[in-house]
Structures are given as C-alpha cells and as structure tokens.
Design a protein around this motif. Sequence first.
Motif, PDB file in Angstrom:
ATOM      1  N   PRO A  15       0.979  -1.107  -0.144  1.00 40.56           N
ATOM      2  CA  PRO A  15       0.116   0.055  -0.007  1.00 40.56           C
ATOM      3  C   PRO A  15       0.874   1.170  -0.050  1.00 40.56           C
ATOM      4  O   PRO A  15       1.828   1.271   0.623  1.00 40.56           O
ATOM      5  CB  PRO A  15      -0.782  -0.097   1.418  1.00 40.56           C
ATOM      6  N   SER A  16       0.446   2.324  -0.765  1.00 39.01           N
ATOM      7  CA  SER A  16       1.132   3.516  -0.740  1.00 39.01           C
ATOM      8  C   SER A  16       1.283   4.134   0.597  1.00 39.01           C
ATOM      9  O   SER A  16       0.568   4.222   1.408  1.00 39.01           O
ATOM     10  CB  SER A  16       0.302   4.315  -1.590  1.00 39.01           C
ATOM     11  N   GLY A  17       2.677   4.619   0.880  1.00 35.61           N
ATOM     12  CA  GLY A  17       3.009   5.075   2.285  1.00 35.61           C
ATOM     13  C   GLY A  17       3.322   4.093   3.287  1.00 35.61           C
ATOM     14  O   GLY A  17       3.727   4.283   4.317  1.00 35.61           O
ATOM     15  N   SER A 245      -2.912   3.218   3.944  1.00 34.45           N
ATOM     16  CA  SER A 245      -1.708   3.451   3.976  1.00 34.45           C
ATOM     17  C   SER A 245      -1.482   3.783   5.405  1.00 34.45           C
ATOM     18  O   SER A 245      -2.242   3.646   6.251  1.00 34.45           O
ATOM     19  CB  SER A 245      -1.710   4.929   3.052  1.00 34.45           C
ATOM     20  N   ASP A 246      -0.327   4.135   5.535  1.00 34.83           N
ATOM     21  CA  ASP A 246       0.033   4.779   7.036  1.00 34.83           C
ATOM     22  C   ASP A 246      -0.924   5.876   7.313  1.00 34.83           C
ATOM     23  O   ASP A 246      -1.116   6.544   6.561  1.00 34.83           O
ATOM     24  CB  ASP A 246       1.650   4.880   7.374  1.00 34.83           C
ATOM     25  N   PRO A 247      -1.078   6.206   8.711  1.00 43.21           N
ATOM     26  CA  PRO A 247      -1.882   7.040   9.091  1.00 43.21           C
ATOM     27  C   PRO A 247      -1.639   8.516   8.384  1.00 43.21           C
ATOM     28  O   PRO A 247      -2.393   9.320   7.907  1.00 43.21           O
ATOM     29  CB  PRO A 247      -1.988   7.220  10.567  1.00 43.21           C
ATOM     30  N   LYS A 248      -0.319   8.905   8.582  1.00 43.74           N
ATOM     31  CA  LYS A 248      -0.018  10.245   7.995  1.00 43.74           C
ATOM     32  C   LYS A 248      -0.270  10.367   6.700  1.00 43.74           C
ATOM     33  O   LYS A 248      -0.807  11.335   6.300  1.00 43.74           O
ATOM     34  CB  LYS A 248       1.460  10.119   8.341  1.00 43.74           C
ATOM     35  N   THR A 249      -0.147   9.489   5.992  1.00 43.05           N
ATOM     36  CA  THR A 249      -0.278   9.615   4.365  1.00 43.05           C
ATOM     37  C   THR A 249      -1.852   9.362   4.262  1.00 43.05           C
ATOM     38  O   THR A 249      -2.354  10.419   3.383  1.00 43.05           O
ATOM     39  CB  THR A 249       0.308   8.243   3.416  1.00 43.05           C
ATOM     40  N   PHE A 250      -2.552   8.837   5.074  1.00 46.88           N
ATOM     41  CA  PHE A 250      -4.104   8.734   5.024  1.00 46.88           C
ATOM     42  C   PHE A 250      -4.767  10.044   5.323  1.00 46.88           C
ATOM     43  O   PHE A 250      -5.612  10.508   4.421  1.00 46.88           O
ATOM     44  CB  PHE A 250      -4.636   7.676   5.997  1.00 46.88           C
ATOM     45  N   TYR A 251      -4.289  10.811   6.270  1.00 47.05           N
ATOM     46  CA  TYR A 251      -4.878  11.962   6.775  1.00 47.05           C
ATOM     47  C   TYR A 251      -4.492  13.160   5.796  1.00 47.05           C
ATOM     48  O   TYR A 251      -5.127  14.286   5.733  1.00 47.05           O
ATOM     49  CB  TYR A 251      -4.207  12.517   8.211  1.00 47.05           C
ATOM     50  N   GLN A 252      -3.134  13.004   4.963  1.00 46.12           N
ATOM     51  CA  GLN A 252      -2.938  13.963   4.131  1.00 46.12           C
ATOM     52  C   GLN A 252      -3.334  13.933   2.838  1.00 46.12           C
ATOM     53  O   GLN A 252      -2.983  14.568   1.907  1.00 46.12           O
ATOM     54  CB  GLN A 252      -1.310  14.297   4.069  1.00 46.12           C
ATOM     55  N   THR A 253      -3.924  12.719   2.437  1.00 45.52           N
ATOM     56  CA  THR A 253      -4.430  12.446   1.358  1.00 45.52           C
ATOM     57  C   THR A 253      -5.356  13.638   0.658  1.00 45.52           C
ATOM     58  O   THR A 253      -5.752  14.186   1.292  1.00 45.52           O
ATOM     59  CB  THR A 253      -5.083  10.997   0.986  1.00 45.52           C
ATOM     60  N   ASP A 254      -5.128  13.579  -0.927  1.00 48.05           N
ATOM     61  CA  ASP A 254      -5.996  14.842  -1.451  1.00 48.05           C
ATOM     62  C   ASP A 254      -7.354  13.928  -2.105  1.00 48.05           C
ATOM     63  O   ASP A 254      -8.161  14.665  -2.786  1.00 48.05           O
ATOM     64  CB  ASP A 254      -5.339  15.658  -2.435  1.00 48.05           C
ATOM     65  N   GLN A 255      -7.446  12.707  -1.672  1.00 43.66           N
ATOM     66  CA  GLN A 255      -8.872  11.959  -2.119  1.00 43.66           C
ATOM     67  C   GLN A 255      -9.987  12.775  -1.341  1.00 43.66           C
ATOM     68  O   GLN A 255     -10.099  12.803  -0.257  1.00 43.66           O
ATOM     69  CB  GLN A 255      -8.613  10.516  -1.763  1.00 43.66           C
ATOM     70  N   GLU A 256     -10.922  13.197  -2.262  1.00 47.40           N
ATOM     71  CA  GLU A 256     -12.081  13.856  -1.555  1.00 47.40           C
ATOM     72  C   GLU A 256     -12.889  13.102  -0.811  1.00 47.40           C
ATOM     73  O   GLU A 256     -13.285  13.457   0.567  1.00 47.40           O
ATOM     74  CB  GLU A 256     -13.015  14.463  -2.746  1.00 47.40           C
TER      75      GLU A 256
END
Length: 283
Positions: A15-17, A245-256
Amino acid sequence: MSGLPPPPGPDGQPPSGAAVPPANPMIRLVDVHMSFGPLRVLRGVSLDLYHGQAAVIVGPSGTGKSVLLKIIVGLIKPDRGQVFFENKRIDRLGEAELVEVRKKIGMLFQMGALFDSMNVEKNICFPLVQHTDMTADQMRQRCARALRLVGLEGIESKMPSELSGGQRKRVALARAVVLEPSIVLYDEPTTGLDPIRSDVINELISSLCKRLGITTVVVTHDMASANKIADRMIMLYDGRVIADSDPKTFYQTDQELVQRFIHGRANPSELESIHRGFEPLGV
Ligand code: ADP
Ligand code: MG
C-alpha cells in the motif's frame, strides 16, 4: 491447500505510504465479492493484514465493514475470492475445521452482547468451555487474568445488568481475548460510549496490540479511536478499498472521499438537496 497467491493490488506493490511489508501476511483477502440478493456489498476487496499490526478500517455505514470481518472469521462465505489465514485457505472450510481457525481469532462484535443470564465469569469462560478441556480451576485463573487485563479485577460474580456500558464492553473484550488469540477483530468497539469511556477502550485495544503483540483489526467510525490505535488506515467505500496507507499519508491524502470522511463533511449535492427542502415553495 497451501501457498499464497500473489499479493493484492494491480501492480503487486505494498500500500502507498506503507513500510515494505513482511513477506507473509497473517490474513490475505484476494478479490473478495459478496452480495445479498441484488445488493452488491463487497465488490472485489483485496487486503493483506500483517502480524502485530493495528489496522483500522473506516468507511460509511452499510459499506460492508462488518460483513468483511465476518468473512475473515468464516461466519459468512464470500461469493467469490479467496481468504487465507496464516497461509491456509479458509473460505471454503467446513464448520469443524473453522473451529480450529476461530480459536486463534478473537472477535468483539458490534453489539458486544454478553449473555444476560450469565455472570461475568460464565460469560468470559464461555469460549474456554466451548473450545478447550480446561479444568474449572484453570478457567477461573484464565478469567481472572483476562479481567485484570481490562482493569476489572474481582467482578467475576456480577451480572451484566449490574455493569455500566463501558464495563460491559470491557468484559466483552476480556471474553474476546480469553483464548489468547493471535489476532482480535473489533467491530465498532466504542459505539455508544462517551469520549472518556471510549478512550479507555482505545487504550486497552492499543495495549493489547503493542504490549502483547496481538494483531489488531478495528472497524470504526470514530476518528479519535483511529488516531489512537492505527498503524495503518484502510477505507472501504462502495465495497472496495479506496485508501490503504500509514495514518500520516491517509490524513494528508487529497482524495476527496477520504477527506470528507475524516472531517465528517457530507456530500455537497446532498446538502444542497436538504437546503432546497427549506426554501419557500414557488406557488
Ligand atoms: P457496515 O459497513 O455498516 O458494517 P455491513 O457490513 O453491516 O455494513 O452491511 C453491509 C450491507 O449488507 C448492508 O446494506 C446490510 O444491510 C447488508 N447485509 C449485511 N449482512 C446481511 C445479511 N446477512 N443478509 C442480508 N443483507 C445483509
Ligand atoms: Mg457494521
């Protein structure tokens, strides 16, 4: 049946990140589909869950999160796809063989229901009676240990009706871990609890994972829980994994869709239709 199929994902990548995952997942779902009549609930879920990891699965109500957990423990057989537990395919096993698998998997169900007519000790010992040939004394010791783990020492003889909502959840949690499973699945463990009691449950879940090394899968709507527990965030939407993803990547994603879920924002077109309902009728 042995040997895992290739890892999920179109390109076979982690998974990404996420950190590069260890080779063998504890649980692998491959292209899992599940419908109830015309209702297509899961539409091709592929997921690897790793030893010792705390994975949090979020997603809107009705999107198939509970169904997914039930598929992992074999309570529901998927229409299509494969489920592996420690390299063994389990989605086509019969009940007798599944019992062996379930001994290693603890599950805290959404309603976390205790048996009202049984005291705390009988509730907690229920899986021991079903799955082991322990003596009464051994069971009492196991029960006491499980109660100590959830911070409720000495309440063996209480009835569920004498407990608060938070205590009932903790007893259900003690029951979920009494067989000393290697993985515990939690379905909405903090639903119905106030934020402080929720925090206690989250702390317990996190400690069971980090201190005892229990692999953890938590389905929740509660972003405070997710924040506290997750090593990895997975979002299910429309029966598919749309973020992992890891939480950081998840919270920063630009997926609406992910951002709307994290911040509890409704779909703008839905809001507009509500606002329209309050406009004066054009007569
Ligand atoms: P959630 O993501 O809220 O946990 P569920 O996994 O419980 O959602 O359910 C997904 C959908 O599948 C819902 O529409 C639910 O009504 C339906 N469903 C779940 N279990 C069954 C079942 N045994 N029979 C029929 N429909 C079901
Ligand atoms: Mg559910």
